[in-house]
Design an enzyme around this catalytic site. Sequence first.
Site, mmCIF file in Angstrom:
data_model
loop_
_atom_site.group_PDB
_atom_site.id
_atom_site.type_symbol
_atom_site.label_atom_id
_atom_site.label_comp_id
_atom_site.label_asym_id
_atom_site.label_seq_id
_atom_site.Cartn_x
_atom_site.Cartn_y
_atom_site.Cartn_z
ATOM 1 N N LYS A 1 4.790 4.602 -1.226
ATOM 2 C CA LYS A 1 4.252 3.636 -1.830
ATOM 3 C C LYS A 1 5.197 2.892 -3.167
ATOM 4 C CE LYS A 1 -0.476 5.180 -1.758
ATOM 5 N NZ LYS A 1 -0.322 6.016 -0.696
ATOM 6 N N ASP B 1 3.924 2.126 2.525
ATOM 7 C CA ASP B 1 2.181 2.160 2.442
ATOM 8 C C ASP B 1 2.075 0.762 1.926
ATOM 9 O OD1 ASP B 1 1.870 4.575 3.529
ATOM 10 O OD2 ASP B 1 1.745 5.571 1.331
ATOM 11 N N MET B 2 0.901 0.270 2.025
ATOM 12 C CA MET B 2 0.471 -0.980 1.604
ATOM 13 C C MET B 2 -0.788 -0.743 0.459
ATOM 14 S SD MET B 2 1.251 -3.870 1.380
ATOM 15 C CE MET B 2 2.072 -4.922 2.853
ATOM 16 N N GLN C 1 -3.158 -4.024 6.375
ATOM 17 C CA GLN C 1 -4.639 -3.836 6.221
ATOM 18 C C GLN C 1 -5.425 -4.978 6.814
ATOM 19 O OE1 GLN C 1 -3.600 -4.265 2.065
ATOM 20 N NE2 GLN C 1 -3.986 -2.285 1.661
ATOM 21 N N ARG D 1 2.244 -0.253 11.067
ATOM 22 C CA ARG D 1 1.134 0.525 11.023
ATOM 23 C C ARG D 1 -0.023 -0.408 10.653
ATOM 24 N NH1 ARG D 1 0.915 4.425 6.007
ATOM 25 N NH2 ARG D 1 2.454 5.640 7.334
ATOM 26 N N LYS E 1 -7.391 -0.193 8.232
ATOM 27 C CA LYS E 1 -8.590 -1.153 7.878
ATOM 28 C C LYS E 1 -8.243 -1.547 6.377
ATOM 29 C CE LYS E 1 -12.333 0.663 10.855
ATOM 30 N NZ LYS E 1 -13.587 1.336 10.825
ATOM 31 N N GLY E 2 -7.622 -0.587 5.689
ATOM 32 C CA GLY E 2 -7.428 -1.039 4.113
ATOM 33 C C GLY E 2 -8.314 -0.070 3.420
ATOM 34 N N ALA E 3 -7.818 0.333 2.218
ATOM 35 C CA ALA E 3 -8.560 1.306 1.442
ATOM 36 C C ALA E 3 -8.886 1.043 0.053
ATOM 37 C CB ALA E 3 -7.730 2.617 1.508
ATOM 38 N N HIS F 1 -9.149 6.524 12.506
ATOM 39 C CA HIS F 1 -10.061 7.667 12.963
ATOM 40 C C HIS F 1 -11.011 7.109 13.772
ATOM 41 C CE1 HIS F 1 -8.234 8.657 9.100
ATOM 42 N NE2 HIS F 1 -7.851 9.447 9.692
ATOM 43 N N ARG G 1 -9.873 7.710 -2.903
ATOM 44 C CA ARG G 1 -10.141 6.886 -1.803
ATOM 45 C C ARG G 1 -10.537 7.595 -0.620
ATOM 46 N NH1 ARG G 1 -5.298 5.026 -4.290
ATOM 47 N NH2 ARG G 1 -3.711 6.038 -2.442
HETATM 48 P P1 FDA Z 1 -13.787 4.266 9.110
HETATM 49 O O1 FDA Z 1 -13.577 4.399 7.568
HETATM 50 O O2 FDA Z 1 -14.717 3.528 9.770
HETATM 51 O O3 FDA Z 1 -13.966 5.753 9.638
HETATM 52 C C1 FDA Z 1 -14.140 6.207 10.968
HETATM 53 C C2 FDA Z 1 -14.645 7.458 11.195
HETATM 54 O O4 FDA Z 1 -13.481 8.443 10.794
HETATM 55 C C3 FDA Z 1 -15.635 7.734 10.182
HETATM 56 O O5 FDA Z 1 -16.669 7.757 10.575
HETATM 57 C C4 FDA Z 1 -15.475 9.444 10.001
HETATM 58 O O6 FDA Z 1 -16.082 10.036 10.785
HETATM 59 C C5 FDA Z 1 -13.926 9.334 10.017
HETATM 60 N N1 FDA Z 1 -13.057 9.232 8.696
HETATM 61 C C6 FDA Z 1 -12.530 8.268 8.118
HETATM 62 N N2 FDA Z 1 -12.242 8.506 6.841
HETATM 63 C C7 FDA Z 1 -12.617 9.852 6.477
HETATM 64 C C8 FDA Z 1 -12.415 10.580 5.192
HETATM 65 N N3 FDA Z 1 -11.913 10.198 4.510
HETATM 66 N N4 FDA Z 1 -12.975 11.965 5.547
HETATM 67 C C9 FDA Z 1 -13.506 12.256 6.624
HETATM 68 N N5 FDA Z 1 -13.850 11.557 7.762
HETATM 69 C C10 FDA Z 1 -13.305 10.257 7.737
HETATM 70 N N6 FDA Z 1 -5.064 2.234 3.565
HETATM 71 C C11 FDA Z 1 -4.269 1.427 2.962
HETATM 72 O O7 FDA Z 1 -4.889 0.613 2.113
HETATM 73 N N7 FDA Z 1 -2.803 1.491 2.820
HETATM 74 C C12 FDA Z 1 -2.186 2.144 3.481
HETATM 75 O O8 FDA Z 1 -0.914 2.294 3.555
HETATM 76 C C13 FDA Z 1 -2.846 3.068 4.281
HETATM 77 N N8 FDA Z 1 -2.252 4.086 5.181
HETATM 78 C C14 FDA Z 1 -2.934 5.088 5.904
HETATM 79 C C15 FDA Z 1 -2.211 5.612 6.806
HETATM 80 C C16 FDA Z 1 -2.764 6.291 7.816
HETATM 81 C C17 FDA Z 1 -1.866 6.877 8.964
HETATM 82 C C18 FDA Z 1 -4.266 6.210 8.072
HETATM 83 C C19 FDA Z 1 -4.993 7.021 9.199
HETATM 84 C C20 FDA Z 1 -5.003 5.447 7.117
HETATM 85 C C21 FDA Z 1 -4.375 4.787 5.903
HETATM 86 N N9 FDA Z 1 -5.027 3.942 5.281
HETATM 87 C C22 FDA Z 1 -4.430 3.083 4.399
HETATM 88 C C23 FDA Z 1 -6.435 4.231 4.948
HETATM 89 C C24 FDA Z 1 -7.290 3.171 5.780
HETATM 90 O O9 FDA Z 1 -6.992 1.898 5.452
HETATM 91 C C25 FDA Z 1 -8.767 3.590 5.822
HETATM 92 O O10 FDA Z 1 -9.105 3.548 4.569
HETATM 93 C C26 FDA Z 1 -9.054 5.051 6.361
HETATM 94 O O11 FDA Z 1 -8.234 5.095 7.611
HETATM 95 C C27 FDA Z 1 -10.569 4.930 6.853
HETATM 96 O O12 FDA Z 1 -10.651 4.210 8.139
HETATM 97 P P2 FDA Z 1 -10.942 4.258 9.505
HETATM 98 O O13 FDA Z 1 -9.969 3.401 10.315
HETATM 99 O O14 FDA Z 1 -10.622 5.583 9.865
HETATM 100 O O15 FDA Z 1 -12.470 3.882 9.946
#
Ligand code: FDA
Length: 309
Positions: free
Chosen positions: A98, A135-136, A164, A185, A188-190, A228, A289
Amino acid sequence: MLRQALLSVSRNTKIKDAATSFPPTRAVVARYIAGDTAEQALVVTRQLTAAGLSVSLDHLGEDTTDSAQGGVATDAYVDLLGRLAEARLSQQAEVSVKLSAVGQLVGEHGRELALANARKICLAAGTAGTTVTLDMEDHTTTDSTLEILTELRRDFPSTGAVIQAYLHRSEADCRDLAVAGSRVRLCKGAYDEPASVAFADPAEIDKAYVRCLKILMQGDGYPMVATHDPRLIPIARDLAERNRRSPDSYEFQMLHGVRPTEQQRLANSGQRMRVYLPFGVDWYGYLVRRMAERPANLALFLRSLVRRG
Ligand code: FDA
């Protein structure tokens, strides 16, 4: 609403101090975080790589406003990369950084400081034989992060970026980055973003994710599908197939502690699967997050606080 409320406390230093001085039980933190130290992170890295998974290690920390602290975080990465090489893990393990942890937000020269520190990390990664992904963070840093990426890629072309999908700008950014040698990478965005810059509706975010993924899969870069979401994973596989991509021309990525069975299933089916593995003591922002992504996590977190209390 709950997600927004949680994300807004992720940067509140008073709440952070209170929560971290009264930590939740180890089990909740341990689900997502490899441990406090680099040694503990290496133990987990070894276990994951032995099971056929790759790793991206994140030394926890963010929003540093002190240049000395940015230097400490940089040194921690350089030390980690040396250890990865020594342990012969650098083929399977890279690092995620980051920029706000290495100085991006330090006064008016933050961008230069972050670039200089990121260069040191990229140099150490090159020596170790591995890569760095930036990371973003929130949208106020997107331009600066992509500018730093461009600078770094001149000397370290394997440096990866994160896009994101929830940001309105991201399809255009994907088009710019879908070029040969570019590792991107897509997540979705966190962060808690205003409606002026990002989609908030989950269905809109999913559609935007697919649009971005199409661009990356059609392009010449190396897409890293970070989700995921059980609906998006088969879509990614299908897009890879339609674009005649071999399994080594893209990868899936998931967070440590989230859907581990699915991680293993994908790896066993011949897909490249990388686990994002955070370690360190500064876990608060990261953990909040993760809580915001899944309300059930919050219930678990609160129960653990009550039990401890
Ligand atoms: P979604 O949130 O819709 O989740 C789909 C399913 O996955 C859920 O129904 C649940 O089953 C499972 N799940 C997801 N999150 C979970 C949790 N925390 N605990 C338990 N189960 C969970 N964001 C960002 O803004 N900047 C970044 O640099 C990164 N880097 C990054 C790296 C990697 C390798 C990953 C996988 C993710 C990130 N993220 C990120 C986070 C990303 O933006 C996002 O917030 C999460 O991955 C959750 O989104 P999903 O795509 O999993 O979908």
